[in-house]
Write a protein that holds these residues in place. Structure first.
Motif, PDB file in Angstrom:
ATOM      1  N   HIS A 168      64.106  47.750  56.352  1.00 41.75           N
ATOM      2  CA  HIS A 168      64.208  48.867  55.411  1.00 41.75           C
ATOM      3  C   HIS A 168      63.531  48.541  54.089  1.00 41.75           C
ATOM      4  O   HIS A 168      63.153  49.439  53.335  1.00 41.75           O
ATOM      5  N   SER A 169      63.337  47.263  53.805  1.00 42.55           N
ATOM      6  CA  SER A 169      62.647  46.828  52.584  1.00 42.55           C
ATOM      7  C   SER A 169      61.133  46.913  52.720  1.00 42.55           C
ATOM      8  O   SER A 169      60.416  46.480  51.829  1.00 42.55           O
ATOM      9  N   ASP A 170      60.642  47.451  53.857  1.00 42.65           N
ATOM     10  CA  ASP A 170      59.213  47.609  54.168  1.00 42.65           C
ATOM     11  C   ASP A 170      58.535  46.308  54.583  1.00 42.65           C
ATOM     12  O   ASP A 170      57.320  46.290  54.798  1.00 42.65           O
ATOM     13  N   GLN A 171      59.301  45.229  54.695  1.00 46.55           N
ATOM     14  CA  GLN A 171      58.733  44.024  55.285  1.00 46.55           C
ATOM     15  C   GLN A 171      58.645  44.174  56.804  1.00 46.55           C
ATOM     16  O   GLN A 171      59.417  44.928  57.405  1.00 46.55           O
ATOM     17  N   VAL A 172      57.694  43.457  57.403  1.00 47.74           N
ATOM     18  CA  VAL A 172      57.595  43.401  58.857  1.00 47.74           C
ATOM     19  C   VAL A 172      57.753  41.943  59.268  1.00 47.74           C
ATOM     20  O   VAL A 172      56.985  41.079  58.831  1.00 47.74           O
TER      21      VAL A 172
END
Length: 612
Positions: free
Chosen positions: A167-171
């Motif tokens: 959800h923090s936009d990390q992958v």
């Protein structure tokens, strides 16, 4: 080290056990002897037993000391190994978790805690079900990722690999493998790698592959994709598709007078206005240079296309403000419809292009529909004339040459160009800008052109023959080259850099094949922005010609001169010759030679000479 110490320690432990047994046996014998029995024994035997007991005591003490020392060393080695392991875990950029066979994490590093958004106490108290519940809170694709992991792990002996979209936009790339020692499953090792930047780079690369870097509009490749999709949808729904092929009127004088930077900014402004004129479902693409194409999806009739064309022309009525300059340009538009005029992307674009040039011949700011009622010249361009060869012989283009000179003033070659009779002026531009597009015409035209060169050129000279990018992909032209291989030493082929705009790898492979046949290949309009320069990593031309647009700022800007000098130096590390085109004065020529240019060509060297 630890395993070796264990093996060694286990061997000494057996020796210690044997000494204990011997000592206990002797001790037991002595203690059960009565005084009379002891007195009856020979003194030498009693002394031997006493000495054996004493030796046994000393041996036991030695073994005990050795064992304690060995154990202490093993513990030190173990502590050192654990310290190194902890340091490695702390320093690695990847998250690492070792979970035992019951699913509890025994070993993990700070990176893993950070990536999973947990603290030390939280992870320590978790088993797999608890960790799965936590992932559903912080991972966007938790359900599908967990399903994939369970499927790949199976009975616990399989490996898994999946992506966690946080959800923090990390992958996060999550790997796991079983940890097996002596065929016994002890647990599972999980590694977590942050690949956010990699994914962003891949996304950017995919975007750039389908979009023009200057304007951000879809490029030719993306346009063809969308046009094929639109035609498929139109066939199913029995609707029409419209193609509006645009060319900017008045752009070249602006670009030549104010320079490449202003021209680029003007193209960006044009792209913005065009996008604002369209429905969201339609597409505007930069086709190349100052040409744009509008794709109208599922329109009702020709009137709908005409309305859009007029709206586009009207949006050019307001001047463009670029860096405090007020710039006035216009556009000419050609329109072709599916299924009325053509049923393939290539033929639709070609016929819209023809209609655009017909509109341009009338005046600026007009649009024209493609029509079957074409003039002989237009039909010739489409390859539909009864006798193309006869028309070329009776009313073909006039060939002329421009000299090229080196730094010593010696003429080293001549560039061939041609002009069409006035009756064809609006339909046939010089080959470097626009060339007839049908394969049938190309087959006749290029055979005629090479025959003219063979007939009229001096055998002790070299001629540069400019070609349209389309020729590289035209099988008819491949046949022409094979048929005229005897001219390899006489004629050098000049291809605009735009050939690499859509199909870089294919163009490189074809041009390399031409070189293998013996042809010398020169790339013109270098660094004009029509194509990415990475083709130089896969293929090297024999020479490069720098477009005049790169030379304009040099006389006004020292930094521009330095950049040009660096560009020329870099080019000469890849190719043996770099030519500056459209050089206008001796002063400019001398400056370019100082920068490293090997050859020049331009009007100040003399007027064009007729070849035929």
């Amino acid at each position: 080290m630890i395993c070796g110490g264990d093996l060694c320690f286990n061997g000494r432990k057996s020796a210690k056990t044997d000494s204990h047994s011997l000592h206990a046996t002797l001790q037991n014998i002595v203690e059960h002897l009565s005084a009379e029995e002891r007195a009856a024994l020979p003194s030498s035997f009693v002394d031997a037993i006493d000495r054996a007991l004493a030796d046994s005591d000393r041996a036991l003490e030695t073994l005990q000391s050795s064992a304690e020392h060995e154990l202490h060393g093993t513990v030190e080695e173990l502590e050192k190994s654990l310290t190194w392991l902890g340091a490695v875990l702390d320093l690695t950029h990847d998250g690492i978790i070792f979970a035992n066979h019951q699913g509890h994490p025994d070993i993990f590093n700070p990176v893993a805690l950070q990536q999973l958004e947990l603290d030390n106490n939280q992870l320590t108290s978790m088993d797999y079900p608890a960790l799965a519940r936590h992932l559903k809170k912080v991972v966007r694709n938790a359900s599908s990722a967990l399903h994939e992991i369970r499927h790949e792990i199976g009975d616990g002996s399989g490996a898994s690999r999946t992506m966690l979209e946080m959800h923090s936009d990390q992958v996060i790339e999550l790997h796991s493998r079983p940890f097996i020692v002596d065929e016994k499953l002890l647990g599972r090792v999980w590694t977590l790698r942050d690949i956010t930047e990699l994914k962003l780079s891949e996304r950017e690369a995919r975007y750039n592959a389908g979009h023009d870097r200057l304007t951000g509009l879809p490029n030719r490749t993306r346009l063809y994709d969308r046009l094929e999709q639109s035609l498929s949808a139109a066939k199913r729904s029995a609707s029409k598709v419209g193609i509006l092929f645009m060319d900017l009127d008045g752009f070249k004088p602006v670009n030549d007078h104010y320079g490449h930077d202003i021209g680029d900014l003007l193209l960006v402004e044009v792209a913005g206005r065009l996008s604002a004129c369209l429905r969201e479902m339609d597409t505007v693409a930069r086709f190349g240079g100052d040409e744009f194409v509008i794709l109208l999806h599922e329109i009702d009739d020709a009137h709908s296309a005409a309305e859009v064309a007029q709206r586009v022309i009207n949006c050019f009525n307001t001047p463009f403000d670029v860096r405090q300059l007020t710039l006035n340009i216009n556009t000419s538009i050609g329109i072709a419809l599916y299924p009325d005029n053509a049923d393939t992307p290539e033929s639709l674009l070609k016929r819209a292009d023809m209609a655009m040039y017909h509109a341009k011949s009338r005046s600026q700011g007009f649009f024209e529909f493609y029509s079957e009622r074409l003039s002989d010249a237009q039909r010739l361009q489409l390859g539909e004339a009864d006798d193309i060869q006869q028309v070329l012989q009776s009313d073909g283009p006039h060939l002329h040459t421009q000299p090229r000179r080196d730094s010593q003033g010696q003429q080293t070659s001549s560039q061939i160009d041609w002009t069409w009779p006035d009756s064809h002026h609006s339909l046939f531009k010089p080959s470097t800008e626009h060339s007839p597009q049908s394969s049938e015409f190309n087959r006749h035209f290029h055979h005629w052109l090479f025959d003219q060169v063979a007939q009229h050129c001096a055998r002790n000279a070299i001629y540069i023959l400019p070609l349209h990018p389309q020729c590289v992909f035209d099988t008819a032209f491949q046949d022409t080259l094979e048929a005229h291989q005897s001219l390899c030493d006489l004629v050098h082929l000049q291809i605009p850099e735009a050939v690499f705009a859509a199909h870089t790898d294919t163009a490189c492979a074809l041009l390399k094949q031409w070189q293998n046949w013996g042809w010398h290949i020169e790339i013109s309009q270098f660094a004009s922005g029509s194509a990415p320069l990475n083709y130089l990593l896969n293929w090297s031309p024999d020479s490069v010609a720098i477009d005049a647009s790169l030379l304009n700022p040099v006389t006004r800007d020292d930094q521009a001169g330095q950049r040009l000098q660096q560009l020329i130096g870099g080019l000469l590390s890849h190719v043996p010759a770099v030519t500056a085109l459209d050089v206008s004065s001796q002063e400019e020529a001398e400056m370019l030679f100082r920068f490293g240019i090997t050859h020049i060509q331009g009007p100040f060297l003399g007027e064009a000479a007729s070849l035929t």
